[in-house]
Design a protein around this motif. Sequence first.
Motif, PDB file in Angstrom:
ATOM      1  N   GLU A  21       9.535  18.243   1.238  1.00  0.00           N
ATOM      2  CA  GLU A  21       8.397  18.816   1.958  1.00  0.00           C
ATOM      3  C   GLU A  21       7.571  17.764   2.720  1.00  0.00           C
ATOM      4  N   ARG A  22       8.219  16.657   3.055  1.00  0.00           N
ATOM      5  CA  ARG A  22       7.555  15.639   3.865  1.00  0.00           C
ATOM      6  C   ARG A  22       8.486  15.220   4.994  1.00  0.00           C
ATOM      7  N   TRP A  23       7.860  14.726   6.058  1.00  0.00           N
ATOM      8  CA  TRP A  23       8.610  14.162   7.176  1.00  0.00           C
ATOM      9  C   TRP A  23       8.652  12.647   7.016  1.00  0.00           C
ATOM     10  N   ILE A  24       9.858  12.096   7.082  1.00  0.00           N
ATOM     11  CA  ILE A  24      10.051  10.659   6.880  1.00  0.00           C
ATOM     12  C   ILE A  24      10.643  10.062   8.158  1.00  0.00           C
ATOM     13  N   PRO A  25       9.855   9.295   8.925  1.00  0.00           N
ATOM     14  CA  PRO A  25      10.400   8.661  10.127  1.00  0.00           C
ATOM     15  C   PRO A  25      11.317   7.498   9.765  1.00  0.00           C
ATOM     16  N   VAL A  26      12.401   7.372  10.501  1.00  0.00           N
ATOM     17  CA  VAL A  26      13.390   6.316  10.251  1.00  0.00           C
ATOM     18  C   VAL A  26      13.564   5.516  11.539  1.00  0.00           C
ATOM     19  N   PHE A  49       0.852  -1.167   0.000  1.00  0.00           N
ATOM     20  CA  PHE A  49       0.000   0.000   0.000  1.00  0.00           C
ATOM     21  C   PHE A  49       0.894   1.225   0.000  1.00  0.00           C
ATOM     22  N   ASN A  50       0.311   2.384  -0.167  1.00  0.00           N
ATOM     23  CA  ASN A  50       1.080   3.612  -0.038  1.00  0.00           C
ATOM     24  C   ASN A  50       0.309   4.599   0.819  1.00  0.00           C
ATOM     25  N   THR A  51       0.958   5.686   1.162  1.00  0.00           N
ATOM     26  CA  THR A  51       0.368   6.630   2.096  1.00  0.00           C
ATOM     27  C   THR A  51      -0.802   7.386   1.502  1.00  0.00           C
ATOM     28  N   SER A  52      -1.018   7.330   0.213  1.00  0.00           N
ATOM     29  CA  SER A  52      -2.167   8.013  -0.379  1.00  0.00           C
ATOM     30  C   SER A  52      -3.451   7.208  -0.215  1.00  0.00           C
ATOM     31  N   ASP A  53      -3.348   5.992   0.303  1.00  0.00           N
ATOM     32  CA  ASP A  53      -4.509   5.136   0.546  1.00  0.00           C
ATOM     33  C   ASP A  53      -4.826   5.226   2.038  1.00  0.00           C
ATOM     34  N   ALA A  73      -2.118  10.056  15.642  1.00  0.00           N
ATOM     35  CA  ALA A  73      -3.318  10.787  15.248  1.00  0.00           C
ATOM     36  C   ALA A  73      -2.994  11.799  14.156  1.00  0.00           C
ATOM     37  N   THR A  74      -1.856  12.459  14.261  1.00  0.00           N
ATOM     38  CA  THR A  74      -1.450  13.408  13.219  1.00  0.00           C
ATOM     39  C   THR A  74      -1.278  12.708  11.881  1.00  0.00           C
ATOM     40  N   TYR A  75      -0.648  11.541  11.906  1.00  0.00           N
ATOM     41  CA  TYR A  75      -0.497  10.776  10.673  1.00  0.00           C
ATOM     42  C   TYR A  75      -1.852  10.333  10.123  1.00  0.00           C
ATOM     43  N   ALA A  76      -2.720   9.828  10.990  1.00  0.00           N
ATOM     44  CA  ALA A  76      -4.026   9.327  10.548  1.00  0.00           C
ATOM     45  C   ALA A  76      -4.838  10.436   9.895  1.00  0.00           C
ATOM     46  N   ARG A  77      -4.705  11.663  10.397  1.00  0.00           N
ATOM     47  CA  ARG A  77      -5.452  12.793   9.836  1.00  0.00           C
ATOM     48  C   ARG A  77      -4.866  13.251   8.503  1.00  0.00           C
ATOM     49  N   THR A  78      -3.529  13.299   8.425  1.00  0.00           N
ATOM     50  CA  THR A  78      -2.868  13.897   7.256  1.00  0.00           C
ATOM     51  C   THR A  78      -1.728  13.005   6.769  1.00  0.00           C
ATOM     52  N   LEU A  83      -0.493  12.343   3.932  1.00  0.00           N
ATOM     53  CA  LEU A  83       0.352  12.843   2.848  1.00  0.00           C
ATOM     54  C   LEU A  83       1.486  13.730   3.344  1.00  0.00           C
ATOM     55  N   ARG A  84       1.420  14.176   4.594  1.00  0.00           N
ATOM     56  CA  ARG A  84       2.508  14.981   5.158  1.00  0.00           C
ATOM     57  C   ARG A  84       3.734  14.134   5.461  1.00  0.00           C
TER      58      ARG A  84
END
Length: 341
Positions: free
Chosen positions: A160-165, A5-9, A321-326, A328-329
Amino acid sequence: MAKTFNTSDPLSFPILIGDIGGTNARFSLLVDAYAEPREFPIVHTADFPTVDAAIQAGVMDKTSLQPRSAILAVAGPIRGDEIPLTNCDWVIKPKDMISALGLEDVVIINDFEAQALAIANMPDEFREPIAPRPDTMVASRVVLGPGTGLGVAGLVHAEERWIPVPGEGGHIDVGPRTDRDYQIFPHIKTIEGRVAAEQILCGRGMVNLYNAICAADGIEARPFEPKDVSHAGLDGSDPQAVETLSLFSTYLGRIAGDMAMVFMARGGVYLAGGISQKILPALKKPEFRAAFEDKAPHNALMQSIPTYVVTHPLAALAGLATYARTPLRFGLALDGRRWRD
């Protein structure tokens, strides 16, 4: 195995959000992208045989609004359809969870990825500066959390995105530098002959360090739990406990500085978890920052990087919750970590 899957789904609301550590599990329910999460009482992992049972009793039985999706942060690496936790007997089985709890969609990420998501936009009221420095750069960050274990994660800012590692930075080697270190380190309990960061920089690690200091001083250690060491160290009632907090701060500063250089974390280094909050007075003393900055020939660089203690009571849940809401960020990779009915 999980599908791709990807984050746009996006996940379907309502979304069950969970932060599952070695000792406690915290859950909330996000009804939609605009609602504040509904929180539930903390669950002690030892009280339930499985995560499914804990969710059923701790969430499902307490609300008429049942979640359709779940995103859980767990303490341990995520590989395959059965995910054992590092410091807990639970094994997360997403396929069984979907069947048992009536979910459509389950995402599992590392617990410190959730902490990394949280520091992407942590309000000032929930971050206590250690030796305040200018905070003007939108740049990569690091989060470390001494708790049941030692969690470490990076947060890279790119395109322009935050990528957790995520990673297992709590298991890197640590070694002595000063004469006092060389007196103490022979007494620290090892893992197959090596001293990992988690042998010192967590709850049980604090006790290991206290016992080693007592052994180096030739005295019998008191039967302390982690909270006893921190209390006695902060109130000054036990000299070895006082030194324990001083050295704990020093070693945490060294590791935090190492991680800051690995990620070039000009956006700041954040200390998460309950222990960091409880020993905040010790961390604000000179030892932490001095060790953090002592990275010759890059002392000037390190002096410019801000450091904070995260004081948000539910930081990981806030990050999820921030991820679940947005979604694409964020550049959150879901391959092998998402399961659907």
